[in-house]
Write an enzyme that holds these catalytic residues in place. Structure first.
Site, short mmCIF file in Angstrom:
data_model
loop_
_atom_site.label_atom_id
_atom_site.label_comp_id
_atom_site.label_asym_id
_atom_site.label_seq_id
_atom_site.Cartn_x
_atom_site.Cartn_y
_atom_site.Cartn_z
N ASP A 48 -24.65 17.74 26.32
CA ASP A 48 -24.80 19.10 26.94
C ASP A 48 -24.86 20.28 26.09
O ASP A 48 -23.57 20.67 25.74
CB ASP A 48 -24.36 19.12 28.29
CG ASP A 48 -24.81 20.30 29.11
OD1 ASP A 48 -25.46 21.04 28.46
OD2 ASP A 48 -24.45 20.26 30.05
N ARG A 91 -26.58 12.32 32.34
CA ARG A 91 -27.21 13.41 32.74
C ARG A 91 -28.65 13.68 31.98
O ARG A 91 -28.48 13.49 30.63
CB ARG A 91 -26.35 14.82 32.69
CG ARG A 91 -27.02 16.11 33.31
CD ARG A 91 -25.95 17.12 33.53
NE ARG A 91 -24.98 17.56 32.56
CZ ARG A 91 -23.85 17.07 32.34
NH1 ARG A 91 -23.16 16.51 33.09
NH2 ARG A 91 -23.09 17.67 31.31
N HIS A 150 -22.84 17.10 41.36
CA HIS A 150 -23.15 18.68 41.38
C HIS A 150 -24.51 18.96 41.73
O HIS A 150 -25.23 18.13 42.30
CB HIS A 150 -22.85 19.10 39.77
CG HIS A 150 -23.85 18.17 38.75
ND1 HIS A 150 -25.11 18.21 38.72
CD2 HIS A 150 -23.39 16.99 38.25
CE1 HIS A 150 -25.74 17.39 37.72
NE2 HIS A 150 -24.52 16.62 37.55
N ASP A 210 -3.92 38.90 15.81
CA ASP A 210 -4.85 39.93 15.76
C ASP A 210 -6.33 39.35 15.22
O ASP A 210 -7.02 40.35 14.80
CB ASP A 210 -4.19 40.92 14.37
CG ASP A 210 -4.06 40.09 13.10
OD1 ASP A 210 -4.28 38.82 13.36
OD2 ASP A 210 -3.96 40.74 12.12
N HIS A 254 -17.50 18.86 32.36
CA HIS A 254 -17.32 19.75 31.36
C HIS A 254 -16.31 19.34 30.35
O HIS A 254 -15.51 20.36 29.86
CB HIS A 254 -16.49 21.08 32.19
CG HIS A 254 -17.91 21.69 33.04
ND1 HIS A 254 -17.52 22.54 34.02
CD2 HIS A 254 -19.15 21.53 32.81
CE1 HIS A 254 -18.72 23.05 34.62
NE2 HIS A 254 -19.51 22.38 33.91
N GLU A 305 -31.08 17.06 31.35
CA GLU A 305 -31.22 18.44 31.72
C GLU A 305 -32.35 18.99 30.88
O GLU A 305 -32.44 19.10 29.63
CB GLU A 305 -29.79 19.29 31.57
CG GLU A 305 -29.90 20.59 31.87
CD GLU A 305 -28.63 21.53 31.77
OE1 GLU A 305 -27.71 21.02 31.31
OE2 GLU A 305 -28.51 22.47 32.30
N GLU A 325 -31.04 19.28 36.23
CA GLU A 325 -30.15 18.70 35.49
C GLU A 325 -29.53 17.37 36.46
O GLU A 325 -28.18 17.36 36.46
CB GLU A 325 -29.27 19.33 34.93
CG GLU A 325 -28.55 20.33 35.77
CD GLU A 325 -27.42 21.35 35.07
OE1 GLU A 325 -26.52 20.75 34.64
OE2 GLU A 325 -27.79 22.69 34.98
N TYR A 352 -22.68 9.33 37.41
CA TYR A 352 -21.60 9.07 36.70
C TYR A 352 -20.78 8.23 37.65
O TYR A 352 -20.28 8.39 38.75
CB TYR A 352 -20.74 10.51 36.53
CG TYR A 352 -21.61 11.94 36.31
CD1 TYR A 352 -21.86 12.28 35.02
CD2 TYR A 352 -22.18 12.40 37.15
CE1 TYR A 352 -22.48 13.09 34.65
CE2 TYR A 352 -23.04 13.52 36.91
CZ TYR A 352 -23.43 13.91 35.73
OH TYR A 352 -24.07 14.98 35.21
N HIS A 407 -29.46 25.45 38.03
CA HIS A 407 -29.08 26.90 38.33
C HIS A 407 -29.91 27.89 37.47
O HIS A 407 -30.68 27.48 36.68
CB HIS A 407 -27.73 27.24 37.80
CG HIS A 407 -27.53 26.47 36.26
ND1 HIS A 407 -27.88 27.16 35.25
CD2 HIS A 407 -27.05 25.13 35.87
CE1 HIS A 407 -27.60 26.48 33.94
NE2 HIS A 407 -27.07 25.23 34.51
N ASP A 460 -30.31 25.50 27.71
CA ASP A 460 -29.24 24.59 28.33
C ASP A 460 -29.91 23.12 28.51
O ASP A 460 -30.72 23.00 29.34
CB ASP A 460 -28.84 25.18 29.89
CG ASP A 460 -27.85 24.44 30.18
OD1 ASP A 460 -27.16 23.48 29.83
OD2 ASP A 460 -27.57 24.89 31.35
N HIS A 470 -25.17 30.41 33.39
CA HIS A 470 -25.46 30.39 34.68
C HIS A 470 -25.67 31.64 35.21
O HIS A 470 -25.19 32.56 35.47
CB HIS A 470 -23.96 29.72 35.44
CG HIS A 470 -23.71 28.39 35.28
ND1 HIS A 470 -22.37 27.90 35.16
CD2 HIS A 470 -24.29 27.48 34.59
CE1 HIS A 470 -22.49 26.71 34.69
NE2 HIS A 470 -23.52 26.31 34.46
N1 GLY Z 1 -23.85 23.27 30.32
C1 GLY Z 1 -23.55 23.88 31.70
C2 GLY Z 1 -24.47 23.38 32.59
O1 GLY Z 1 -25.45 22.65 32.40
O2 GLY Z 1 -24.67 23.95 33.79
MN MN Z 2 -26.01 21.96 30.46
MN MN Z 3 -27.13 23.62 33.11
#
Ligand code: GLY
Ligand code: MN
Ligand code: MN
Length: 428
Positions: free
Chosen positions: A244, A390, A334, A23, A227, A392, A368, A372, A338, A255, A345
């Site tokens: 991140d 990375r 990637h 609940d 992720h 970003e 970003e 890797y 975005h 982000d 996103h």
């Molecule tokens: N943290 C999600 C991205 O960087 O797109």
């Molecule tokens: Mn990110």
């Molecule tokens: Mn991002």
């Protein structure tokens, strides 16, 4: 409402509450579209826009006041509050929607509605339409067209107003402070979740109660998992840690990713890869300029990363061919970014008529790039394996060029090393 066709109606629903276990619910987060238009924060609500309607154009259906429920679950605006506090022209109890909505739909030519997002509501809407159809012989005309609202609304959300940018700049500042805090507190032997706690402490202390997405703290090889959210490993001397994480402030996301050495000093291999990613990121940011198209920042990051990997001997071949055959994708799998806004996103089309759209002032995007190197990659010398990096930042397109909203977190290796060697922050 100005964008809607003549004689049309738009219907938007609140996000449903989500059960976490038994609940207990997850903390409630309003649907971004509904919040964008109303600021209304409660579940079980429906917004109806009927441009030109004499007795009110902006209508909210919401939970009625209920003193007993409010003692248990918290304050409710009620229909009266929906008008007074949130600017509805008129408001009704959500329990009355079956009686009222068919009357609003009747005689409208077009319904704007995001079909397929909320299956229960989809069925209600069809029931209401069928109710009207059932009265056709008495002269009732059901709407003939159903159109997705997303296209019109998301185009509005893509361009940030001055008020939205003020919040996004603040979300950026809070989040950069959190990354600096993590850099200063980090030492070998701590756990990834402890850095997560430091980051989220800084968010919460500034009134940003929740992260905009699950914070990623990946040390060593975990930095190669895009992720990674387990955040459970012990931080090892000699490893990097990739964080991140960004806060959500008043429904707007930051982000940010930074990758720094657990012991405060980059190794030669780590620095070599890092500097390629940083060069790509800086070139990507520079390309976030008015009248460039959406894909240009991505393309420059691909160019710089492919060149860099080639120079380090991690890719072998002719530059253009490596780019054409997408050889870089073993290391950079990637895209460079975005849209960013109320959703991390964020919404908004990337192409118009099948062509990448041009960047315009008021758009906010992330840049970003990353490299890797899988711990299992037997094609590269083992000194490179398991490095995941990375970087970003959040970038606003302006008439005068890109504005980085998250520039307060250092990203040159020397600047990060300098910050990490300073005293750790007091527990604020
Ligand atoms: N943290 C999600 C991205 O960087 O797109
Ligand atoms: Mn990110
Ligand atoms: Mn991002």
């Amino acid at each position: 409402m100005e964008l809607m066709a003549d004689n049309s109606i738009a219907i938007l629903t609140a996000a449903p509450e989500q059960t976490r276990n038994r609940d207990i619910h997850y903390p409630y987060r309003q649907d971004s579209d509904l919040f964008y238009l109303t600021g209304f924060p409660e579940p079980e609500a429906v917004l109806v826009l009927v441009p030109g309607r004499e007795h009110g154009e902006c209508l909210i259906f919401c939970r009625d006041r209920n003193i007993e429920r409010e003692i248990w679950d918290g304050y409710r605006a009620g229909p009266e509050g929906a008008c007074e506090k949130y600017g509805a022209d008129d408001a009704f109890p959500i329990d009355d929607i079956d009686e009222i909505l068919p009357g609003l739909l009747e005689g409208r030519d077009r319904v704007y509605y995001a079909m397929g997002k909320d299956l229960t509501f989809d069925r209600h809407l069809m029931d209401w339409v069928n109710t009207i159809r059932g009265r056709a012989r008495a002269g009732a005309t059901p709407p003939g067209e159903f159109v997705d609202l997303d296209h019109l609304l998301h185009e509005l959300r893509l361009f940030k107003s001055a008020a939205e940018l003020k919040i996004m700049r603040e979300a950026g500042k809070i989040s950069t402070r959190a990354h600096c805090r993590a850099m200063q507190i980090c030492k070998p032997g701590m756990y990834e979740y402890q850095l997560q706690a430091e980051i989220e402490h800084e968010f919460a202390m500034a009134g940003a109660r929740f992260p905009a997405y699950g914070s990623i703290v990946g040390s060593g090889e975990n930095g190669c998992i895009l992720h990674y959210v387990e955040n459970s490993a012990k931080l090892k001397d000699g490893d990097l840690v990739l964080i991140d994480a960004g806060c959500e402030l008043q429904h707007y996301a930051a982000d940010i990713t930074r990758t720094f050495p657990v012991n405060g000093k980059y190794s030669a291999e780590q620095k070599a890869i890092y500097d390629v990613v940083l060069e790509a990121q800086l070139a990507g940011i520079k390309a976030c300029a008015k009248d460039n198209h959406w894909d240009e920042p991505h393309q420059v990051t691909v160019q710089v990363i492919t060149e860099g990997l080639r120079e380090l001997g991690l890719l072998d071949g002719e530059l253009n061919e490596l780019i054409e055959t997408k050889a870089y994708r073993y290391f950079y799998m990637h895209r460079a970014g975005h849209w960013l806004g109320m959703d991390v996103h964020d919404v908004g089309d990337y192409k118009i008529d099948d062509e990448w759209r041009l960047l315009e002032k008021g758009m906010v995007m992330t840049v970003e790039p990353g490299i890797y190197i899988s711990p299992d990659n037997k094609d590269v010398h083992k000194r490179w394996r398991g490095i995941g990096i990375r970087i970003e930042d959040d970038v606003l397109v302006t008439a005068k060029g890109p504005e980085v909203l998250t520039s307060d977190a250092p990203k040159a290796t020397a600047d990060i090393e300098a910050l990490m060697s300073e005293n750790t922050p007091k527990n604020s």
